[in-house]
Design a protein around this motif. Structure first.
Motif, PDB file in Angstrom:
ATOM      1  N   TYR A 290      34.115 -14.881  43.684  1.00  0.00           N
ATOM      2  CA  TYR A 290      34.339 -13.725  44.552  1.00  0.00           C
ATOM      3  C   TYR A 290      35.162 -12.668  43.816  1.00  0.00           C
ATOM      4  CZ  TYR A 290      32.608 -16.303  48.631  1.00  0.00           C
ATOM      5  OH  TYR A 290      31.820 -16.990  49.525  1.00  0.00           O
ATOM      6  N   ASP A 291      35.077 -11.450  44.317  1.00  0.00           N
ATOM      7  CA  ASP A 291      35.812 -10.350  43.696  1.00  0.00           C
ATOM      8  C   ASP A 291      37.304 -10.413  43.975  1.00  0.00           C
ATOM      9  OD1 ASP A 291      33.493  -9.305  42.632  1.00  0.00           O
ATOM     10  OD2 ASP A 291      33.094  -8.029  44.362  1.00  0.00           O
ATOM     11  N   ASN A 292      37.677 -10.955  45.148  1.00  0.00           N
ATOM     12  CA  ASN A 292      39.095 -10.997  45.488  1.00  0.00           C
ATOM     13  C   ASN A 292      39.384 -12.205  46.370  1.00  0.00           C
ATOM     14  OD1 ASN A 292      38.934 -10.083  48.449  1.00  0.00           O
ATOM     15  ND2 ASN A 292      37.806  -8.480  47.369  1.00  0.00           N
ATOM     16  N   ILE A 293      40.629 -12.594  46.384  1.00  0.00           N
ATOM     17  CA  ILE A 293      41.036 -13.795  47.106  1.00  0.00           C
ATOM     18  C   ILE A 293      40.981 -13.597  48.614  1.00  0.00           C
ATOM     19  CG2 ILE A 293      43.504 -13.234  47.147  1.00  0.00           C
ATOM     20  CD1 ILE A 293      41.977 -16.747  46.497  1.00  0.00           C
ATOM     21  N   SER A 294      41.157 -12.371  49.088  1.00  0.00           N
ATOM     22  CA  SER A 294      41.109 -12.123  50.536  1.00  0.00           C
ATOM     23  C   SER A 294      39.741 -12.475  51.099  1.00  0.00           C
ATOM     24  CB  SER A 294      41.456 -10.658  50.848  1.00  0.00           C
ATOM     25  OG  SER A 294      42.831 -10.418  50.672  1.00  0.00           O
ATOM     26  N   THR A 295      38.673 -12.098  50.377  1.00  0.00           N
ATOM     27  CA  THR A 295      37.318 -12.426  50.831  1.00  0.00           C
ATOM     28  C   THR A 295      37.107 -13.928  50.821  1.00  0.00           C
ATOM     29  OG1 THR A 295      36.548 -10.337  49.879  1.00  0.00           O
ATOM     30  CG2 THR A 295      34.873 -11.946  50.472  1.00  0.00           C
ATOM     31  N   VAL A 296      37.653 -14.598  49.807  1.00  0.00           N
ATOM     32  CA  VAL A 296      37.561 -16.068  49.744  1.00  0.00           C
ATOM     33  C   VAL A 296      38.193 -16.688  50.981  1.00  0.00           C
ATOM     34  CG1 VAL A 296      38.524 -18.092  48.586  1.00  0.00           C
ATOM     35  CG2 VAL A 296      37.382 -16.338  47.254  1.00  0.00           C
ATOM     36  N   LEU A 297      39.420 -16.276  51.294  1.00  0.00           N
ATOM     37  CA  LEU A 297      40.147 -16.858  52.416  1.00  0.00           C
ATOM     38  C   LEU A 297      39.436 -16.572  53.738  1.00  0.00           C
ATOM     39  CD1 LEU A 297      43.768 -15.926  51.286  1.00  0.00           C
ATOM     40  CD2 LEU A 297      42.674 -18.174  51.159  1.00  0.00           C
ATOM     41  N   LYS A 298      38.978 -15.331  53.875  1.00  0.00           N
ATOM     42  CA  LYS A 298      38.293 -14.947  55.114  1.00  0.00           C
ATOM     43  C   LYS A 298      37.017 -15.764  55.289  1.00  0.00           C
ATOM     44  CE  LYS A 298      36.491 -10.848  55.242  1.00  0.00           C
ATOM     45  NZ  LYS A 298      36.379  -9.387  55.283  1.00  0.00           N
ATOM     46  N   ASP A 299      36.182 -15.843  54.237  1.00  0.00           N
ATOM     47  CA  ASP A 299      34.905 -16.566  54.322  1.00  0.00           C
ATOM     48  C   ASP A 299      35.119 -18.065  54.478  1.00  0.00           C
ATOM     49  OD1 ASP A 299      33.705 -14.157  54.016  1.00  0.00           O
ATOM     50  OD2 ASP A 299      32.728 -14.583  52.103  1.00  0.00           O
ATOM     51  N   TYR A 300      36.027 -18.617  53.674  1.00  0.00           N
ATOM     52  CA  TYR A 300      36.246 -20.063  53.697  1.00  0.00           C
ATOM     53  C   TYR A 300      36.721 -20.525  55.070  1.00  0.00           C
ATOM     54  CZ  TYR A 300      38.085 -24.664  52.440  1.00  0.00           C
ATOM     55  OH  TYR A 300      38.341 -26.018  52.383  1.00  0.00           O
ATOM     56  N   TYR A 301      37.765 -19.871  55.577  1.00  0.00           N
ATOM     57  CA  TYR A 301      38.322 -20.340  56.838  1.00  0.00           C
ATOM     58  C   TYR A 301      37.450 -19.966  58.023  1.00  0.00           C
ATOM     59  CZ  TYR A 301      42.443 -22.065  54.524  1.00  0.00           C
ATOM     60  OH  TYR A 301      43.283 -22.793  53.725  1.00  0.00           O
ATOM     61  N   LYS A 302      36.682 -18.887  57.892  1.00  0.00           N
ATOM     62  CA  LYS A 302      35.738 -18.543  58.955  1.00  0.00           C
ATOM     63  C   LYS A 302      34.670 -19.623  59.056  1.00  0.00           C
ATOM     64  CE  LYS A 302      32.662 -14.878  60.594  1.00  0.00           C
ATOM     65  NZ  LYS A 302      32.093 -13.538  60.310  1.00  0.00           N
ATOM     66  N   GLN A 303      34.117 -20.031  57.906  1.00  0.00           N
ATOM     67  CA  GLN A 303      33.087 -21.060  57.910  1.00  0.00           C
ATOM     68  C   GLN A 303      33.672 -22.415  58.300  1.00  0.00           C
ATOM     69  OE1 GLN A 303      30.201 -20.722  54.472  1.00  0.00           O
ATOM     70  NE2 GLN A 303      31.524 -19.006  53.959  1.00  0.00           N
ATOM     71  N   LYS A 304      34.882 -22.699  57.839  1.00  0.00           N
ATOM     72  CA  LYS A 304      35.540 -23.931  58.243  1.00  0.00           C
ATOM     73  C   LYS A 304      35.762 -23.947  59.751  1.00  0.00           C
ATOM     74  CE  LYS A 304      36.586 -26.847  54.907  1.00  0.00           C
ATOM     75  NZ  LYS A 304      36.216 -28.273  54.975  1.00  0.00           N
ATOM     76  N   GLU A 305      36.141 -22.782  60.280  1.00  0.00           N
ATOM     77  CA  GLU A 305      36.388 -22.671  61.710  1.00  0.00           C
ATOM     78  C   GLU A 305      35.104 -22.923  62.490  1.00  0.00           C
ATOM     79  OE1 GLU A 305      38.321 -19.491  64.901  1.00  0.00           O
ATOM     80  OE2 GLU A 305      37.760 -18.832  62.907  1.00  0.00           O
ATOM     81  N   VAL A 306      33.964 -22.399  61.985  1.00  0.00           N
ATOM     82  CA  VAL A 306      32.672 -22.609  62.648  1.00  0.00           C
ATOM     83  C   VAL A 306      32.355 -24.099  62.680  1.00  0.00           C
ATOM     84  CG1 VAL A 306      30.181 -22.280  62.415  1.00  0.00           C
ATOM     85  CG2 VAL A 306      31.721 -20.335  62.135  1.00  0.00           C
ATOM     86  N   VAL A 307      32.508 -24.760  61.516  1.00  0.00           N
ATOM     87  CA  VAL A 307      32.218 -26.199  61.429  1.00  0.00           C
ATOM     88  C   VAL A 307      33.130 -26.965  62.376  1.00  0.00           C
ATOM     89  CG1 VAL A 307      32.292 -28.217  59.932  1.00  0.00           C
ATOM     90  CG2 VAL A 307      31.352 -26.074  59.064  1.00  0.00           C
ATOM     91  N   THR A 308      34.424 -26.622  62.384  1.00  0.00           N
ATOM     92  CA  THR A 308      35.384 -27.306  63.245  1.00  0.00           C
ATOM     93  C   THR A 308      35.047 -27.091  64.709  1.00  0.00           C
ATOM     94  OG1 THR A 308      37.108 -27.015  61.583  1.00  0.00           O
ATOM     95  CG2 THR A 308      37.828 -27.524  63.824  1.00  0.00           C
TER      96      THR A 308
END
Length: 578
Positions: free
Chosen positions: A280-298
């Protein structure tokens, strides 16, 4: 993984890049432990910064999303508005690779004088907090108050002095010298990965394992087994990774297992070379995407808890029933013995003396002599009838149990397929059909007057490397529709061999497919099956005209007799999903 010092260093670097010199135009508190800042940057752009001290999901990242705030702002939000709204961000730092970010903010006080305050963000799991303090580290207030009754290490209350708690003595890895590294790491009697993250601040177990992987050293190895050149190699790799932080040459990534995010980091995780690593270009996008997808799975796991419990309970009950039935069936194996006893008594019983308790006879089936127990109070004929009655009773039991066992095994296979459907469900719509199926087959009681739910779920849709459409059923109803309504005679059908899983349909006009598409469809069939955790899965494939559904069969159940087979890895990385 949780935030570690590397992630915080990457976040701090990005915040310095975009926010230094910016002014805080709006402050909101959408949740009791979360702040949302709107910041006007020097380049006249506007950014939002989410800061969450949630115990289970602490976060800080730049975002473009808006959040609804309460009509009445909480006290901490009002305090920040009073002191630092319209304040200028002067400095953003991370002390000693700790999981702490400190904002220095310049503002005008009530008298119109310039003052500087600190907003301290601690990303420390359940101990996360957002603390507002002056430049002398006197706490003005915090989003969470921590009294002496709650923590013996540190109070976080207005008027107290702020300090970073150090419950374990660790060292700043950015300042590590060779002799210190060798002394601290190689003198411990623990696994090397643990040596690393227990000695230095900000290094998580994942980063420790990555450093060892790059050093070509087993992370479970102990220091005493390392040779001198391996110790040098380990130290040099450690320094190279620390240089990433010093030079701010981060490579934020998310590691995916199929579509599921399994890990993220501020550096590339080469040890996951067998999975899909997305940069990814920046860590903010990583955190947003990762936890958003984790949240969906959860969220889906939480939504499906009741359905999983119903399925699991029914499955356990069916397994117990099958075990009992198989035990009873085993008891019927002696039925033929009773039939032979009856036949032999009829054949040789004419010379049996009254009151005899046994009879010797030649078994003409095996040409061996056998001893037949007799009831001394019965005649030979009556003994023969008694044995034939036992035989007929066991025969009837055998026939009934054989049918019951077949039905129970079918039920178990059905419940296993429903369990797989629950595992691959991605949203609430996917759960609707599964609930309908459980209701239809009596596992869920249908409420009086309850209307049938509207189905909005659609099958998975992939495109092969050669451009062919591949569809995968998310549940048994979709499997039936795909196979017997959407498929035509020349289309190809794939399924994990003798294992519960999804039906995979590859659309084709003339029945011809390139080898690459065959291989990708087989991988999808392996992945969307009960055997997805296996290294290899055997997959059957055939043209759909040869797939049949028996009358009265449960959803998703089919039979076929002419097929090909191949072995496939349950790896769907690189296959494009629509």
């Amino acid at each position: 993984m949780s935030f570690d010092g590397f992630t915080i260093a990457n976040v701090t670097h990005d915040l310095n890049k975009y926010l230094i010199g910016g002014r805080i135009s709006k402050i909101a508190q959408p949740e009791k432990d979360e702040l949302l800042f709107t910041i006007k940057c020097p380049d006249r752009s506007q950014l939002r910064l989410i800061i969450s001290a949630n115990a289970s999901l602490p976060l800080i990242y730049i975002t473009d999303e808006k959040k609804q705030s309460p009509l009445t702002a909480p006290n901490f939000c009002m305090l920040l508005r009073k002191h630092i709204q319209n304040g200028k961000i002067l400095k953003i730092t991370q002390p000693d690779m700790e999981r702490v970010i400190i904002f220095e903010i310049e503002h005008l006080d009530e008298m119109g004088d310039l003052k500087t305050k600190q907003l301290i963000v601690e990303i420390m799991g359940k101990h996360s907090n957002i603390i507002f303090a002056d430049m002398d580290n006197n706490i003005i207030d915090s989003i969470k108050h921590v009294s002496a009754n709650m923590s013996s290490v540190r109070e976080v209350l207005p008027g107290r002095t702020y300090f970073i708690p150090k419950t374990v003595e660790k060292f700043n890895p950015l300042l590590a010298k060779k002799e210190d590294f060798f002394r601290e790491i190689f003198s411990k009697n623990m696994k090397l990965s643990k040596c690393l993250y227990s000695t230095y601040t900000g290094i998580s177990p994942v980063v420790a394992e990555e450093i060892l992987y790059r050093s070509l050293i087993d992370p479970d190895a102990y220091p005493e087994i390392l040779k001198d050149y391996e110790k040098e190699q380990f130290y040099n790799t450690f320094c190279q990774v620390m240089d990433i932080v010093k030079d701010s040459t981060f490579t934020p990534v998310i590691v995916y297992d199929g579509k599921k995010p399994v890990e993220y980091a501020a550096i590339k995780l080469n040890m996951y070379h067998d999975l899909n690593i997305v940069e990814y270009d920046n860590i903010s996008t990583v955190l947003k995407d990762y936890y958003k997808q984790k949240e969906v799975v959860t969220r889906i796991r939480q939504k499906s808890v009741d359905l999983r419990k119903i399925t699991s309970t029914a499955y356990d009950r069916a397994r117990k029933k099958l075990s009992l039935q198989e035990k009873q069936l085993k008891d019927t194996e002696k039925r033929d013995k009773y039939r032979i006893y009856g036949e032999l008594i009829n054949t040789y019983g004419y010379d049996v003396k009254p009151q005899s308790t046994k009879m010797e006879a030649l078994n003409y089936y095996t040409n061996e002599n056998i001893t037949i127990p007799l009831d001394k109070d019965l005649t030979p004929h009556e003994n023969s009838v008694r044995y034939f009655n036992k035989y007929n009773k066991l025969k009837r039991t055998f026939e009934a149990l054989s049918l019951q066992i077949e039905n129970t095994r079918t039920e178990i296979e059905h419940l296993e397929s429903i369990s797989i459907c629950l595992d691959i469900a991605e949203n609430e719509e996917d759960l609707v059909e599964i609930k309908e199926e459980l209701t239809e087959y009596g596992y869920i009681n249908k409420k009086r007057g309850e209307k049938k739910a509207k189905i909005k779920s659609s099958p998975f849709h992939y495109i092969s490397s050669d451009g062919f459409d591949i569809f995968i059923g998310k549940n048994n109803y979709q499997n039936d529709i795909l196979t017997f309504k959407n498929g035509t005679g020349n289309d190809w059908w794939f399924h994990a061999k003798k294992i519960p899983g999804s039906h995979v349909l590859v659309k084709t006009r003339d029945g011809n497919l390139p080898d690459k598409t065959f291989e990708e469809a087989a991988r999808l069939a392996a992945y969307y099956s009960k055997a997805r955790e296996n290294a290899k899965v055997e997959v059957d494939y055939l043209q759909i005209k040869n797939v049949k559904k028996p009358n009265g069969a449960k959803p998703g159940f089919v039979v076929y007799y002419t097929n090909y087979s191949m072995t496939a890895e349950p790896d769907i990385s690189g296959i494009k999903q629509i």
